[in-house]
Design a protein around this motif. Structure first.
Motif, short mmCIF file in Angstrom:
data_model
loop_
_atom_site.label_atom_id
_atom_site.label_comp_id
_atom_site.label_asym_id
_atom_site.label_seq_id
_atom_site.Cartn_x
_atom_site.Cartn_y
_atom_site.Cartn_z
N VAL A 64 80.83 36.18 -6.60
CA VAL A 64 79.88 35.91 -7.69
C VAL A 64 80.60 35.90 -9.04
CG1 VAL A 64 77.84 36.77 -8.93
CG2 VAL A 64 77.86 36.72 -6.42
N ALA A 65 81.55 36.80 -9.26
CA ALA A 65 82.27 36.83 -10.53
C ALA A 65 82.98 35.50 -10.80
CB ALA A 65 83.28 37.98 -10.54
N ASP A 66 83.62 34.95 -9.77
CA ASP A 66 84.30 33.65 -9.93
C ASP A 66 83.29 32.53 -10.15
OD1 ASP A 66 86.87 34.72 -9.67
OD2 ASP A 66 86.77 34.59 -7.49
N LEU A 67 82.16 32.60 -9.46
CA LEU A 67 81.11 31.60 -9.64
C LEU A 67 80.62 31.59 -11.08
CD1 LEU A 67 79.19 29.55 -8.15
CD2 LEU A 67 77.57 31.46 -8.02
N CYS A 68 80.48 32.76 -11.67
CA CYS A 68 79.98 32.87 -13.05
C CYS A 68 80.93 32.22 -14.06
CB CYS A 68 79.76 34.34 -13.40
SG CYS A 68 78.39 35.10 -12.50
N GLU A 69 82.18 32.01 -13.67
CA GLU A 69 83.17 31.41 -14.57
C GLU A 69 83.18 29.88 -14.52
OE1 GLU A 69 84.97 33.15 -16.77
OE2 GLU A 69 83.85 34.90 -16.06
N LEU A 70 82.42 29.29 -13.59
CA LEU A 70 82.43 27.84 -13.45
C LEU A 70 81.80 27.16 -14.66
CD1 LEU A 70 81.41 27.36 -9.70
CD2 LEU A 70 83.70 27.40 -10.70
N ASP A 71 82.37 26.06 -15.05
CA ASP A 71 81.83 25.26 -16.15
C ASP A 71 80.73 24.34 -15.64
OD1 ASP A 71 83.60 26.28 -18.07
OD2 ASP A 71 85.15 24.83 -17.51
N GLY A 72 79.85 23.94 -16.53
CA GLY A 72 78.84 22.94 -16.21
C GLY A 72 77.55 23.48 -15.63
N LEU A 73 77.38 24.82 -15.63
CA LEU A 73 76.15 25.41 -15.13
C LEU A 73 75.27 25.86 -16.29
CD1 LEU A 73 77.54 27.59 -12.20
CD2 LEU A 73 76.64 25.25 -12.11
N LYS A 74 73.98 25.63 -16.18
CA LYS A 74 73.04 26.07 -17.19
C LYS A 74 72.60 27.51 -16.93
CE LYS A 74 70.13 23.02 -18.46
NZ LYS A 74 69.04 22.03 -18.43
N ALA A 75 72.38 27.86 -15.64
CA ALA A 75 71.89 29.19 -15.30
C ALA A 75 72.26 29.53 -13.86
CB ALA A 75 70.38 29.28 -15.48
N ILE A 76 72.42 30.84 -13.62
CA ILE A 76 72.60 31.37 -12.27
C ILE A 76 71.59 32.51 -12.12
CG2 ILE A 76 74.16 32.42 -10.59
CD1 ILE A 76 76.51 31.32 -12.25
N GLU A 77 70.72 32.38 -11.12
CA GLU A 77 69.69 33.38 -10.87
C GLU A 77 69.62 33.65 -9.38
OE1 GLU A 77 66.23 32.51 -13.91
OE2 GLU A 77 66.84 30.66 -12.89
N THR A 78 68.98 34.75 -9.00
CA THR A 78 68.77 34.98 -7.58
C THR A 78 67.66 34.06 -7.10
OG1 THR A 78 67.15 36.73 -7.85
CG2 THR A 78 69.47 37.40 -7.76
N ASP A 79 67.60 33.83 -5.80
CA ASP A 79 66.56 32.95 -5.30
C ASP A 79 65.18 33.59 -5.34
OD1 ASP A 79 66.94 34.68 -3.13
OD2 ASP A 79 66.58 33.10 -1.67
N ALA A 80 65.08 34.87 -5.66
CA ALA A 80 63.78 35.53 -5.80
C ALA A 80 62.97 34.94 -6.95
CB ALA A 80 63.96 37.03 -6.00
N THR A 81 63.63 34.34 -7.92
CA THR A 81 62.90 33.77 -9.05
C THR A 81 62.00 32.63 -8.62
OG1 THR A 81 64.72 32.27 -9.56
CG2 THR A 81 64.67 34.35 -10.74
#
Length: 98
Positions: A64-81
């Motif tokens: 997840v830490a590496d995923l959070c560093e990716l460019d081009g994403l607006k948001a990362i949330e859990t699927d519970a949302t």
């Protein structure tokens, strides 16, 4: 800057080594193909393409830490949302009253 929900920040900062995370990635200017390749590089997979340029992905919590560093994403949330439909607050709300 990518918005990270509170549970995603917790996974990023203190991942459980033997757990996986199911997350929603809202794309900004990244393509579906590029993002899919990046997720696969992190030993994850895109399990569903949703509306509004959103991908449901599953990957190991330590990634997840590496995923959070990716460019081009607006948001990362859990699927519970998506189950609640009320955004980030829904991740912490217990609808069963327990």
């Amino acid at each position: 800057m990518t918005y990270l929900s509170h549970p995603v920040r917790a996974m990023r900062d203190d991942p459980m080594s033997d757990e996986s995370a199911t997350l929603l990635l809202r794309l900004a200017d990244a393509s579906v193909e590029t993002t899919t390749a990046r997720v696969e590089d992190l030993d994850g997979e895109v399990v569903e393409k949703l509306e509004f340029e959103t991908l449901r992905v599953v990957l190991p919590e330590p990634a997840v830490a590496d995923l959070c560093e990716l460019d081009g994403l607006k948001a990362i949330e859990t699927d519970a949302t998506i189950e609640i439909g009320g955004g980030d607050a829904g991740e912490d709300v217990d609808l069963n009253g327990s």
